[in-house]
Design a protein around this motif. Structure first.
Motif, PDB file in Angstrom:
ATOM      1  N   HIS A  61     -24.938 -76.941   5.937  1.00  0.00           N
ATOM      2  CA  HIS A  61     -24.283 -77.447   4.726  1.00  0.00           C
ATOM      3  C   HIS A  61     -25.197 -77.315   3.505  1.00  0.00           C
ATOM      4  O   HIS A  61     -24.744 -76.930   2.412  1.00  0.00           O
ATOM      5  CB  HIS A  61     -23.886 -78.908   4.947  1.00  0.00           C
ATOM      6  CG  HIS A  61     -23.515 -79.638   3.703  1.00  0.00           C
ATOM      7  ND1 HIS A  61     -22.309 -79.464   3.049  1.00  0.00           N
ATOM      8  CD2 HIS A  61     -24.217 -80.543   2.962  1.00  0.00           C
ATOM      9  CE1 HIS A  61     -22.275 -80.227   1.979  1.00  0.00           C
ATOM     10  NE2 HIS A  61     -23.406 -80.895   1.895  1.00  0.00           N
ATOM     11  N   LEU A  62     -26.464 -77.615   3.672  1.00  0.00           N
ATOM     12  CA  LEU A  62     -27.414 -77.501   2.561  1.00  0.00           C
ATOM     13  C   LEU A  62     -27.599 -76.043   2.140  1.00  0.00           C
ATOM     14  O   LEU A  62     -27.772 -75.754   0.948  1.00  0.00           O
ATOM     15  CB  LEU A  62     -28.760 -78.108   2.960  1.00  0.00           C
ATOM     16  CG  LEU A  62     -28.767 -79.630   3.166  1.00  0.00           C
ATOM     17  CD1 LEU A  62     -30.135 -80.092   3.646  1.00  0.00           C
ATOM     18  CD2 LEU A  62     -28.380 -80.349   1.876  1.00  0.00           C
ATOM     19  N   VAL A  63     -27.562 -75.130   3.108  1.00  0.00           N
ATOM     20  CA  VAL A  63     -27.640 -73.708   2.772  1.00  0.00           C
ATOM     21  C   VAL A  63     -26.425 -73.298   1.939  1.00  0.00           C
ATOM     22  O   VAL A  63     -26.537 -72.510   0.986  1.00  0.00           O
ATOM     23  CB  VAL A  63     -27.758 -72.854   4.045  1.00  0.00           C
ATOM     24  CG1 VAL A  63     -27.630 -71.369   3.721  1.00  0.00           C
ATOM     25  CG2 VAL A  63     -29.088 -73.115   4.741  1.00  0.00           C
ATOM     26  N   ILE A 119     -28.054 -67.858  13.087  1.00  0.00           N
ATOM     27  CA  ILE A 119     -27.578 -66.511  12.727  1.00  0.00           C
ATOM     28  C   ILE A 119     -26.649 -66.581  11.517  1.00  0.00           C
ATOM     29  O   ILE A 119     -26.744 -65.766  10.585  1.00  0.00           O
ATOM     30  CB  ILE A 119     -26.864 -65.858  13.924  1.00  0.00           C
ATOM     31  CG1 ILE A 119     -27.846 -65.619  15.073  1.00  0.00           C
ATOM     32  CG2 ILE A 119     -26.201 -64.553  13.510  1.00  0.00           C
ATOM     33  CD1 ILE A 119     -28.923 -64.617  14.789  1.00  0.00           C
ATOM     34  N   ALA A 120     -25.739 -67.554  11.516  1.00  0.00           N
ATOM     35  CA  ALA A 120     -24.826 -67.698  10.382  1.00  0.00           C
ATOM     36  C   ALA A 120     -25.586 -68.019   9.099  1.00  0.00           C
ATOM     37  O   ALA A 120     -25.253 -67.515   8.019  1.00  0.00           O
ATOM     38  CB  ALA A 120     -23.811 -68.802  10.683  1.00  0.00           C
ATOM     39  N   THR A 121     -26.626 -68.849   9.211  1.00  0.00           N
ATOM     40  CA  THR A 121     -27.459 -69.158   8.048  1.00  0.00           C
ATOM     41  C   THR A 121     -28.133 -67.903   7.512  1.00  0.00           C
ATOM     42  O   THR A 121     -28.181 -67.669   6.289  1.00  0.00           O
ATOM     43  CB  THR A 121     -28.517 -70.202   8.428  1.00  0.00           C
ATOM     44  OG1 THR A 121     -27.867 -71.384   8.902  1.00  0.00           O
ATOM     45  CG2 THR A 121     -29.394 -70.542   7.234  1.00  0.00           C
ATOM     46  N   ALA A 122     -28.653 -67.078   8.417  1.00  0.00           N
ATOM     47  CA  ALA A 122     -29.303 -65.839   7.996  1.00  0.00           C
ATOM     48  C   ALA A 122     -28.321 -64.912   7.292  1.00  0.00           C
ATOM     49  O   ALA A 122     -28.669 -64.247   6.306  1.00  0.00           O
ATOM     50  CB  ALA A 122     -29.920 -65.142   9.210  1.00  0.00           C
ATOM     51  N   VAL A 123     -27.077 -64.864   7.772  1.00  0.00           N
ATOM     52  CA  VAL A 123     -26.063 -64.022   7.127  1.00  0.00           C
ATOM     53  C   VAL A 123     -25.820 -64.481   5.698  1.00  0.00           C
ATOM     54  O   VAL A 123     -25.747 -63.672   4.762  1.00  0.00           O
ATOM     55  CB  VAL A 123     -24.750 -64.045   7.936  1.00  0.00           C
ATOM     56  CG1 VAL A 123     -23.629 -63.351   7.167  1.00  0.00           C
ATOM     57  CG2 VAL A 123     -24.940 -63.369   9.287  1.00  0.00           C
TER      58      VAL A 123
END
Length: 460
Positions: A61-63, A119-123
């Motif tokens: 959420h913070l990302v 992985i989703a954060t990296a995307v």
């Protein structure tokens, strides 16, 4: 005094935070209910597990606040709830099979969930604009087809339950077809944006349908042949259907011609009939579908029959979480997790889960409608449709609407490959929705705001 004005619209991040806390709370209540129903006590380690799951989702959420503050505020809470309920049900089946949290499938699924969120954060961090993916249209196409072919390699490819869809590297196994659907969605979106004008040219009109020109039928015939290849060589009915259905749906979105749907359905029916005549495993699935409780079908496999009887035992309100016997069904934590929920939560609980899927797909399609570029529209529509089709195929298979295909329920079923791919899919939809919901700056308003910040106006 200075004139200060804010033209920033609401991003929805606060709403997302409240819904996220609610989703984690529902998962926590379900976990406590499971412990009370099975052991009579509150599960040990509840605080640690709850804090860990909440921490991972809050980090994501913070990302979003940092990198995509205008992204859709409902998608993340929905997926968090689905993923958490899947963890609870997998742990419930572990308990029924005599496994504790330390050596069960649920702990492995929890680790995969954390990795999938990473992985989703990296995307989201790396991909600042979804339109950059259009540069890699054909690379994505080659990569997607290569991933589909990986299980056919003699050393790393493995066959499980009659289908050759897995690769194994030492102790690790992976299903590359899950990632292939993302790459192929990017390829189809980029390709159709370039060629949709030619594919939209009208040909002859037959039976009220304006058919395309014969020379424009090549792409759909190629996709049809490739999907049949997946069915023939890998014996993977689910991926074959998902792959071809994804292309036809995106082709319709790109051209807005119903004739492409008619042609696609005709090719699918023809391919399915030929596959039924030629391949024994397809005939077996049709037998289990049409005559599930016959002696011949039960002798082959009683998996579907057990799943149906489990859902029938649940009735309208279910037996109660932790009070049924979903473990009797084979692969209850993966292919048949929907009947597991149906038995213990009943039809009402199952409809609630299906409503969450419907809301997720609706938000994806709304993102497609709001996106201002053609590539983003097609990509968001394709990703949303792949979720919808996968849910329909899974639920339709376990309820005898269609034959079983072997696909798993997104975010619910156990399996690291599926979790990684579907969380990456969510990240792509969030990135596109951030672009779709981001306000367009008005040049005159921007100039006025800039002047207001640099000048001091004396008021009487």
């Amino acid at each position: 005094m200075s004139i200060v004005s804010s033209l920033s619209p609401r991003s929805g991040r606060s709403t997302e935070l409240v819904l996220l806390l609610g989703a984690v709370g529902i998962v926590g209540v379900a976990y406590v209910n499971l412990g009370l129903a099975t052991t009579g006590t509150v599960p040990p380690g509840l605080a640690a597990l709850g804090a860990g799951y909440l921490g991972v989702t809050l980090a994501f959420h913070l990302v979003l606040r940092w990198r995509a503050k205008h992204a859709d505020p409902l998608m993340l809470p929905i997926v968090t709830l689905l993923n958490g309920l899947g963890l609870v049900m997998i742990h419930r089946i572990d308990i029924a099979r005599g496994r504790d949290l330390s050596d069960g499938v649920a702990l492995r699924q929890l680790m995969w969930s954390a990795l999938a969120v990473g992985i989703a954060t990296a995307v989201l961090v790396v991909l600042r604009d979804h339109r950059l993916l259009r540069r890699y249209t054909y690379i994505a196409g080659v990569g997607g087809f290569a991933l589909l072919l990986l299980p056919l390699l003699p050393v790393i490819g493995t066959e499980e339950f009659g289908s050759r869809i897995w690769i194994r590297l030492g102790p690790l196994s992976f299903q590359p077809g899950e990632v292939a659907k993302l790459a192929l969605a990017v390829f189809f979106a980029g390709y159709l944006v370039q060629t949709r004008d030619a594919l939209s040219v009208a040909g002859r009109k037959i039976l009220g349908l304006t058919l395309p020109r014969a020379r424009d039928l090549g792409p759909i015939l190629l996709a049809w042949g490739a999907s049949l290849g997946v069915l023939v060589f890998e014996r993977d009915l689910g991926s074959s259907l998902l792959f071809f259905g994804l292309f036809v749906a995106m082709l319709y979105v790109a051209t807005e011609r119903v004739s492409w749907i008619a042609i696609g359905l005709g090719l699918f029916v023809a391919g399915a009939y030929v596959a039924y005549l030629v391949f024994g495993h397809v005939q077996t699935r049709v037998l289990l579908w049409l005559d599930t409780f016959s002696p011949e079908a039960l002798e082959t496999s009683d998996q579907l029959a057990r799943g149906l009887m489990g859902m029938a035992a649940g009735g309208m309100v279910g037996t109660g979480l932790g009070q049924g016997r979903p473990d009797i069904t084979y692969l209850a934590e993966s292919d048949f997790i929907i009947p597991s929920f149906g038995e213990e939560l009943g039809m009402i609980g199952l409809f609630a889960i299906l409503t969450l899927y419907a809301l997720l797909v609706e938000r994806g399609l709304r993102t497609s409608l709001g996106t201002r570029d053609g590539f983003g529209k097609l990509l968001a529509a394709g990703l949303s449709f792949s979720l919808a089709l996968q849910c329909f195929v899974v639920v339709g298979g376990v309820t005898r609407i269609i034959p079983l295909t072997g696909l798993t329920a997104p975010f619910l079923s156990s399996g690291g490959s599926s979790l990684l791919a579907n969380w990456a899919l969510l990240a792509l939809l969030l990135r596109i929705s951030d672009h779709a919901r981001r306000p367009l700056p008005d040049p005159s308003e921007a100039e006025a705001v800039g002047a207001a910040h640099t000048q001091v106006v004396k008021l009487p």
